[in-house]
Design a protein around this motif. Structure first.
Motif, PDB file in Angstrom:
ATOM      1  N   ALA A 115       0.648  -1.122  -0.028  1.00  0.00           N
ATOM      2  CA  ALA A 115      -0.132  -0.113  -0.014  1.00  0.00           C
ATOM      3  C   ALA A 115       0.998   1.083   0.034  1.00  0.00           C
ATOM      4  O   ALA A 115       0.486   2.300  -0.475  1.00  0.00           O
ATOM      5  N   GLU A 116       1.918   1.226   0.673  1.00  0.00           N
ATOM      6  CA  GLU A 116       2.809   2.299   0.789  1.00  0.00           C
ATOM      7  C   GLU A 116       3.564   2.456  -0.498  1.00  0.00           C
ATOM      8  O   GLU A 116       3.768   3.813  -0.962  1.00  0.00           O
ATOM      9  N   ALA A 117       4.081   1.471  -1.128  1.00  0.00           N
ATOM     10  CA  ALA A 117       4.955   1.612  -2.305  1.00  0.00           C
ATOM     11  C   ALA A 117       4.106   1.914  -3.375  1.00  0.00           C
ATOM     12  O   ALA A 117       4.746   2.103  -4.341  1.00  0.00           O
ATOM     13  N   SER A 118       2.867   1.474  -3.401  1.00  0.00           N
ATOM     14  CA  SER A 118       2.132   1.740  -4.633  1.00  0.00           C
ATOM     15  C   SER A 118       2.095   3.202  -5.179  1.00  0.00           C
ATOM     16  O   SER A 118       1.804   3.394  -6.424  1.00  0.00           O
ATOM     17  N   PRO A 162       4.977  -2.106  -6.144  1.00  0.00           N
ATOM     18  CA  PRO A 162       4.516  -2.766  -4.976  1.00  0.00           C
ATOM     19  C   PRO A 162       4.752  -4.325  -5.314  1.00  0.00           C
ATOM     20  O   PRO A 162       4.170  -5.068  -4.177  1.00  0.00           O
ATOM     21  N   VAL A 163       5.058  -4.889  -6.368  1.00  0.00           N
ATOM     22  CA  VAL A 163       5.259  -6.159  -6.593  1.00  0.00           C
ATOM     23  C   VAL A 163       5.994  -7.005  -5.648  1.00  0.00           C
ATOM     24  O   VAL A 163       5.581  -8.086  -5.134  1.00  0.00           O
ATOM     25  N   PRO A 164       7.156  -6.621  -4.988  1.00  0.00           N
ATOM     26  CA  PRO A 164       8.095  -7.437  -4.307  1.00  0.00           C
ATOM     27  C   PRO A 164       7.331  -7.464  -3.008  1.00  0.00           C
ATOM     28  O   PRO A 164       7.015  -8.415  -2.023  1.00  0.00           O
ATOM     29  N   TRP A 165       6.291  -6.440  -2.482  1.00  0.00           N
ATOM     30  CA  TRP A 165       5.863  -6.610  -1.135  1.00  0.00           C
ATOM     31  C   TRP A 165       4.461  -7.452  -1.277  1.00  0.00           C
ATOM     32  O   TRP A 165       4.374  -8.275  -0.326  1.00  0.00           O
ATOM     33  N   LEU A 166       4.071  -7.440  -2.586  1.00  0.00           N
ATOM     34  CA  LEU A 166       2.943  -8.667  -2.637  1.00  0.00           C
ATOM     35  C   LEU A 166       3.275  -9.817  -2.792  1.00  0.00           C
ATOM     36  O   LEU A 166       2.441 -10.632  -2.042  1.00  0.00           O
ATOM     37  N   LEU A 167       4.415 -10.339  -3.385  1.00  0.00           N
ATOM     38  CA  LEU A 167       4.991 -11.487  -3.282  1.00  0.00           C
ATOM     39  C   LEU A 167       5.308 -11.836  -1.771  1.00  0.00           C
ATOM     40  O   LEU A 167       5.308 -13.126  -1.264  1.00  0.00           O
ATOM     41  N   LEU A 213       1.298 -11.106 -11.241  1.00  0.00           N
ATOM     42  CA  LEU A 213       1.994  -9.959 -11.246  1.00  0.00           C
ATOM     43  C   LEU A 213       3.071 -10.116 -12.544  1.00  0.00           C
ATOM     44  O   LEU A 213       3.546  -8.971 -12.928  1.00  0.00           O
ATOM     45  N   ALA A 214       3.575 -11.095 -13.076  1.00  0.00           N
ATOM     46  CA  ALA A 214       4.546 -11.271 -14.126  1.00  0.00           C
ATOM     47  C   ALA A 214       3.812 -10.781 -15.234  1.00  0.00           C
ATOM     48  O   ALA A 214       4.425 -10.283 -16.144  1.00  0.00           O
ATOM     49  N   ARG A 215       2.366 -10.981 -15.367  1.00  0.00           N
ATOM     50  CA  ARG A 215       1.901 -10.526 -16.369  1.00  0.00           C
ATOM     51  C   ARG A 215       1.437  -9.042 -16.572  1.00  0.00           C
ATOM     52  O   ARG A 215       0.832  -8.380 -17.266  1.00  0.00           O
ATOM     53  N   GLY A 216       1.817  -8.542 -15.321  1.00  0.00           N
ATOM     54  CA  GLY A 216       1.501  -6.971 -15.228  1.00  0.00           C
ATOM     55  C   GLY A 216       0.152  -6.626 -14.855  1.00  0.00           C
ATOM     56  O   GLY A 216      -0.352  -5.512 -15.273  1.00  0.00           O
ATOM     57  N   GLU A 217      -0.632  -7.482 -14.370  1.00  0.00           N
ATOM     58  CA  GLU A 217      -2.064  -7.403 -13.894  1.00  0.00           C
ATOM     59  C   GLU A 217      -2.135  -6.909 -12.510  1.00  0.00           C
ATOM     60  O   GLU A 217      -2.933  -7.293 -11.827  1.00  0.00           O
ATOM     61  N   VAL A 218      -1.267  -5.894 -11.931  1.00  0.00           N
ATOM     62  CA  VAL A 218      -1.481  -5.471 -10.706  1.00  0.00           C
ATOM     63  C   VAL A 218      -2.535  -4.508 -10.643  1.00  0.00           C
ATOM     64  O   VAL A 218      -2.518  -3.590 -11.405  1.00  0.00           O
ATOM     65  N   ALA A 219      -3.512  -4.845  -9.716  1.00  0.00           N
ATOM     66  CA  ALA A 219      -4.749  -4.013  -9.336  1.00  0.00           C
ATOM     67  C   ALA A 219      -4.549  -2.619  -8.746  1.00  0.00           C
ATOM     68  O   ALA A 219      -3.599  -2.683  -7.648  1.00  0.00           O
TER      69      ALA A 219
END
Length: 125
Positions: free
Chosen positions: A55-58, A63-68, A119-125
């Motif tokens: 949430a902070e990095a977005s 934010p991808v590393p945080w999501l993983l 996330l690899a496909r770039g579908e970060v919401a």
């Protein structure tokens, strides 16, 4: 830092504190329930820090590393919660229990792979 991120990071710190308490209780009494509560508390700390960090990095970073990081906690949380429940009622670890633990671990791996592919496909919401 947003209030949402600060709240989640504070909850993660509380989970780490609980993990330290259970580590101490396990060291003193050697009760396996405290060992699994320790693992579960660390898993929840990872989950909540991943939510707060993403949430902070977005707004400022990726934010991808945080999501993983947050979703990796499923590998520890789900089996640990089963072990806590079985430990509290003093159930022995039988073959069906092992199969259920393996299924929960596999479900965690599937969920982590799903998030990684999304996330690899770039579908970060």
């Amino acid at each position: 830092m947003t209030l949402f991120a600060a709240l989640h990071l504070a909850i993660a710190a509380l989970c780490v504190l609980l993990a330290l308490v259970h580590a101490g209780m396990f060291a003193v009494g050697r009760d396996r329930v405290h060992l699994w509560l320790l693992v579960s508390s660390v898993g929840f700390a990872v989950l909540v820090s991943g939510i707060g960090g993403s949430a902070e990095a977005s707004g400022v970073a990726n934010p991808v590393p945080w999501l993983l990081w947050g979703h990796a906690s499923a590998l520890a949380i789900w089996p640990a919660m089963l072990r806590v429940a079985w430990g509290i009622v003093e159930r022995p670890l039988t073959r069906p229990h092992r199969w259920l633990l393996a299924a929960m671990g596999a479900a965690g791996l599937v969920r982590l792979a799903d998030v990684a592919l999304t996330l690899a496909r770039g579908e970060v919401a």
